[in-house]
Enzyme design. Sequence first.
Site, PDB file in Angstrom:
ATOM      1  CB  SER A   1      -0.978   0.001   1.183  1.00 60.99           C
ATOM      2  OG  SER A   1      -0.314   0.252   2.403  1.00 60.99           O
ATOM      3  CG  ASN A   2       3.661   2.722   2.937  1.00 67.82           C
ATOM      4  OD1 ASN A   2       3.516   3.919   3.184  1.00 67.82           O
ATOM      5  ND2 ASN A   2       3.454   1.780   3.845  1.00 67.82           N
TER       6      ASN A   2
ATOM      7  CG  MET B   1       8.192  -7.893   5.778  1.00 65.90           C
ATOM      8  SD  MET B   1       8.052  -6.594   7.031  1.00 65.90           S
ATOM      9  CE  MET B   1       7.930  -7.594   8.511  1.00 65.90           C
ATOM     10  NE  ARG B   2      15.115 -12.201   3.914  1.00 68.12           N
ATOM     11  CZ  ARG B   2      14.338 -12.996   4.646  1.00 68.12           C
ATOM     12  NH1 ARG B   2      13.033 -12.992   4.490  1.00 68.12           N
ATOM     13  NH2 ARG B   2      14.861 -13.779   5.549  1.00 68.12           N
TER      14      ARG B   2
ATOM     15  CG  LEU C   1      18.312  -4.984   3.587  1.00 68.42           C
ATOM     16  CD1 LEU C   1      17.825  -3.665   3.014  1.00 68.42           C
ATOM     17  CD2 LEU C   1      18.554  -6.009   2.476  1.00 68.42           C
TER      18      LEU C   1
ATOM     19  CG  ASN D   1      12.538   1.129   6.646  1.00 65.07           C
ATOM     20  OD1 ASN D   1      11.776   0.481   5.915  1.00 65.07           O
ATOM     21  ND2 ASN D   1      12.581   0.935   7.959  1.00 65.07           N
TER      22      ASN D   1
ATOM     23  CG  HIS E   1       9.742   1.263  12.056  1.00 67.15           C
ATOM     24  ND1 HIS E   1       9.794  -0.109  11.957  1.00 67.15           N
ATOM     25  CD2 HIS E   1       9.476   1.529  13.359  1.00 67.15           C
ATOM     26  CE1 HIS E   1       9.573  -0.643  13.146  1.00 67.15           C
ATOM     27  NE2 HIS E   1       9.379   0.332  14.020  1.00 67.15           N
TER      28      HIS E   1
ATOM     29  CG  ASP F   1      13.001  -0.898  12.236  1.00 67.91           C
ATOM     30  OD1 ASP F   1      12.928  -0.780  11.000  1.00 67.91           O
ATOM     31  OD2 ASP F   1      12.448  -1.811  12.856  1.00 67.91           O
TER      32      ASP F   1
ATOM     33  CD  GLU G   1       3.119   3.050   7.690  1.00 65.68           C
ATOM     34  OE1 GLU G   1       3.667   2.539   6.693  1.00 65.68           O
ATOM     35  OE2 GLU G   1       2.745   2.383   8.670  1.00 65.68           O
TER      36      GLU G   1
END
Length: 215
Positions: free
Chosen positions: A13-14, A90-91, A93, A107, A109, A145, A174
């Site tokens: 959705s973002n 969802m990984r 890095l 990113n 969050h 994060d 967001e």
Amino acid sequence: MKRIVVLLSGRGSNMVALAAALGDGRWPAQIVGVIADRPGAAGLQRAAGLGLSTALVDYRGFARRADFEQALREAIDVLAPDVVLLAGFMRVLGAAFVEHYRGRLLNIHPSLLPAFPGLATHRRALEAGVAAHGATVHFVGVEVDDGPIVAQAVVAVHPDDDEATLAARVLESEHRLYPMALRWFVEDRLRIEGARVRLLDPRPGETRLLRSDAR
Ligand code: GRF
């Protein structure tokens, strides 16, 4: 034209909100590719439906994280991006990957960092009893994060909120926050100064803090 690559793992959705914001054609930027790390990512189909070019680098096909990240880097770099956006990717890095994209990797969050890094942020916010929750767009650092904060959206936590209602309110914020932050990047108006980000030439009313209407 600035070239944008979006990485995602889920519903996207973002990514859709970013594409919509860019779609009015008034920004000197375009999404040149959307890459997912798993075939089930609904966002990949949504991107294809928007006419965007898509790619899959399935993390399950690699025994070592370094090999996955190398393949991901190749898929990204062939697109020659100016900026890479994590949008529900969802990984975690590794340092080499983050270093390669330093200063051009953003990113989003779903919390007011540095509160609630990691997963299940809405549940943890409710458990902690905070009155304000929200979302953060930040440059990616090597910790999870973590990294210089570009902008934050604050939303009120309502007495009758559950995880779903709070998540929906944050997600709506967001969808406004990420395009706002991206636009500043595209306009070369973000300067990283140590742990901080400065917004250059702020226009009247422009602030790094987005507020939702409090009820
Ligand atoms: C968002 O809440 C984002 O902040 C987090 O993952 C979620 C992705 O949602 N990193 P979507 O895939 O953009 O709908």
